[in-house]
Design an enzyme around this catalytic site. Sequence first.
Site, PDB file in Angstrom:
ATOM      1  N   LYS A  16       0.824  -1.208   0.000  1.00 10.07           N
ATOM      2  CA  LYS A  16       0.000   0.000   0.000  1.00 10.07           C
ATOM      3  C   LYS A  16       0.862   1.263   0.000  1.00 10.07           C
ATOM      4  O   LYS A  16       0.330   2.368   0.062  1.00 10.07           O
ATOM      5  CB  LYS A  16      -0.921   0.005   1.221  1.00 10.07           C
ATOM      6  CG  LYS A  16      -1.941  -1.127   1.235  1.00 10.07           C
ATOM      7  CD  LYS A  16      -2.933  -1.000   0.101  1.00 10.07           C
ATOM      8  CE  LYS A  16      -3.970  -2.116   0.147  1.00 10.07           C
ATOM      9  NZ  LYS A  16      -4.940  -2.038  -0.972  1.00 10.07           N
ATOM     10  N   THR A  62      11.460  -3.638   1.249  1.00  9.11           N
ATOM     11  CA  THR A  62      10.660  -4.559   2.038  1.00  9.11           C
ATOM     12  C   THR A  62      11.144  -5.987   1.834  1.00  9.11           C
ATOM     13  O   THR A  62      12.173  -6.220   1.176  1.00  9.11           O
ATOM     14  CB  THR A  62       9.155  -4.392   1.707  1.00  9.11           C
ATOM     15  OG1 THR A  62       8.383  -5.158   2.633  1.00  9.11           O
ATOM     16  CG2 THR A  62       8.834  -4.807   0.289  1.00  9.11           C
ATOM     17  N   LYS A  66      15.753  -6.445   3.196  1.00 11.57           N
ATOM     18  CA  LYS A  66      16.146  -5.451   4.193  1.00 11.57           C
ATOM     19  C   LYS A  66      17.571  -5.619   4.714  1.00 11.57           C
ATOM     20  O   LYS A  66      18.200  -4.631   5.110  1.00 11.57           O
ATOM     21  CB  LYS A  66      15.153  -5.467   5.365  1.00 11.57           C
ATOM     22  CG  LYS A  66      13.761  -4.970   4.983  1.00 11.57           C
ATOM     23  CD  LYS A  66      12.834  -4.949   6.181  1.00 11.57           C
ATOM     24  CE  LYS A  66      11.459  -4.449   5.775  1.00 11.57           C
ATOM     25  NZ  LYS A  66      10.546  -4.348   6.933  1.00 11.57           N
ATOM     26  N   GLU A  78      23.894   5.007  11.611  1.00 14.14           N
ATOM     27  CA  GLU A  78      24.314   4.176  12.737  1.00 14.14           C
ATOM     28  C   GLU A  78      23.206   3.240  13.202  1.00 14.14           C
ATOM     29  O   GLU A  78      23.470   2.080  13.553  1.00 14.14           O
ATOM     30  CB  GLU A  78      24.765   5.073  13.900  1.00 14.14           C
ATOM     31  CG  GLU A  78      25.246   4.325  15.135  1.00 14.14           C
ATOM     32  CD  GLU A  78      26.491   3.480  14.888  1.00 14.14           C
ATOM     33  OE1 GLU A  78      26.820   2.662  15.778  1.00 14.14           O
ATOM     34  OE2 GLU A  78      27.135   3.629  13.841  1.00 14.14           O
ATOM     35  N   ASP A 103      11.657   1.150  10.532  1.00 17.43           N
ATOM     36  CA  ASP A 103      10.700   0.147  10.998  1.00 17.43           C
ATOM     37  C   ASP A 103      10.498   0.192  12.506  1.00 17.43           C
ATOM     38  O   ASP A 103       9.368   0.196  12.999  1.00 17.43           O
ATOM     39  CB  ASP A 103      11.172  -1.258  10.620  1.00 17.43           C
ATOM     40  CG  ASP A 103      10.802  -1.648   9.205  1.00 17.43           C
ATOM     41  OD1 ASP A 103       9.822  -1.110   8.667  1.00 17.43           O
ATOM     42  OD2 ASP A 103      11.496  -2.504   8.625  1.00 17.43           O
ATOM     43  N   THR A 154      14.954 -20.900  13.661  1.00 23.41           N
ATOM     44  CA  THR A 154      16.387 -21.161  13.785  1.00 23.41           C
ATOM     45  C   THR A 154      16.873 -20.392  15.008  1.00 23.41           C
ATOM     46  O   THR A 154      17.052 -19.176  14.963  1.00 23.41           O
ATOM     47  CB  THR A 154      17.144 -20.685  12.529  1.00 23.41           C
ATOM     48  OG1 THR A 154      16.572 -21.294  11.363  1.00 23.41           O
ATOM     49  CG2 THR A 154      18.621 -21.034  12.618  1.00 23.41           C
ATOM     50  N   SER A 156      19.612 -20.062  16.521  1.00 17.67           N
ATOM     51  CA  SER A 156      20.883 -19.324  16.442  1.00 17.67           C
ATOM     52  C   SER A 156      20.667 -17.892  15.974  1.00 17.67           C
ATOM     53  O   SER A 156      21.378 -16.973  16.408  1.00 17.67           O
ATOM     54  CB  SER A 156      21.855 -20.043  15.504  1.00 17.67           C
ATOM     55  OG  SER A 156      21.335 -20.129  14.180  1.00 17.67           O
ATOM     56  N   TYR A 219       0.110  -5.859   7.594  1.00 20.57           N
ATOM     57  CA  TYR A 219      -1.040  -4.961   7.552  1.00 20.57           C
ATOM     58  C   TYR A 219      -2.037  -5.308   6.453  1.00 20.57           C
ATOM     59  O   TYR A 219      -3.109  -4.694   6.370  1.00 20.57           O
ATOM     60  CB  TYR A 219      -0.579  -3.509   7.376  1.00 20.57           C
ATOM     61  CG  TYR A 219       0.096  -3.235   6.048  1.00 20.57           C
ATOM     62  CD1 TYR A 219      -0.639  -2.856   4.931  1.00 20.57           C
ATOM     63  CD2 TYR A 219       1.471  -3.360   5.915  1.00 20.57           C
ATOM     64  CE1 TYR A 219      -0.024  -2.622   3.719  1.00 20.57           C
ATOM     65  CE2 TYR A 219       2.094  -3.120   4.705  1.00 20.57           C
ATOM     66  CZ  TYR A 219       1.340  -2.746   3.612  1.00 20.57           C
ATOM     67  OH  TYR A 219       1.961  -2.512   2.406  1.00 20.57           O
TER      68      TYR A 219
END
EC number: 1.1.1.25
Length: 274
Positions: A16, A62, A66, A78, A103, A154, A156, A219
């Site tokens: 969207k 997205t 990412k 940073e 995010d 996972t 780890s 969403y």
Amino acid sequence: MKKWFAVIGDPIAQSKSPEMHTSWYENDGIDAAFIPIQVKKEELEKAVDSLKLLGVSGFCVTIPHKQSIIQYLDEIDETARLMGAVNTVVRLQNGKLKGYNTDGDGFVRSLEEVIGEEHRDQSVLIIGAGGAARGIAFALKNQGYENITVSNRTVSKAHDLVDALGIGKAISNDEASETLNQYKILIQTTSAGMIYGDTDLPFSIDDMSTEAIAADIVYNPLMTPFLQHASNIGATIVTGIGMFVHQGAIAYEHWLGHYPNTKAMIEKLTENVK
């Protein structure tokens, strides 16, 4: 020269972002365009080079890019470095591409719009350990949430996130399922429930507490299986619309210098997304 922006991912048809950003451009009187571009994993480097060559003003990133996008950018801030993930790219005046992560801050803003700030000392379970989970975990920590647990298929990867975060603990999905009722805030960060994505949740959520606060980053659809279950048992729910709008608004501010109208956009998208 007209500015143009984009969102890249795979899948991308459900996004969207074009509707949201185009509406903000119109409301703010900005001559710009925003387009969705499907980019396969193996085509990411070529896509970034092409976007740069064609003069993109900025773009969103997205699933599933990412983390892998970082190697193809000229620099990252940073926060994005600490999180190991980028969801917003800005074309600088010198033509270089700089990555940010909006995010996490977008999620915390949306969460606290619903539940306020009084739950920062409560136990938090983050389900998943991908790019979005990393962003959310760091943003929660920065806002004073310290009782954080990360579960992942996972294990780890969950340990890697907790080690990078410097607080919290990592557990398996099986353990998360068995201890689910111990957590006050549950944050579902996987693609489970997403249109064109996975349909099955990572583990059984039958033992979710009726007093829990359940948040999902998906969403579309608005009511994922995770949120539907939470709603059915009377738990508090936080849909992914708020995070989506606020992370986009922070990106918009990076690109254009001011924060758009998020309240109206949340209301609009909530009405339109099923």
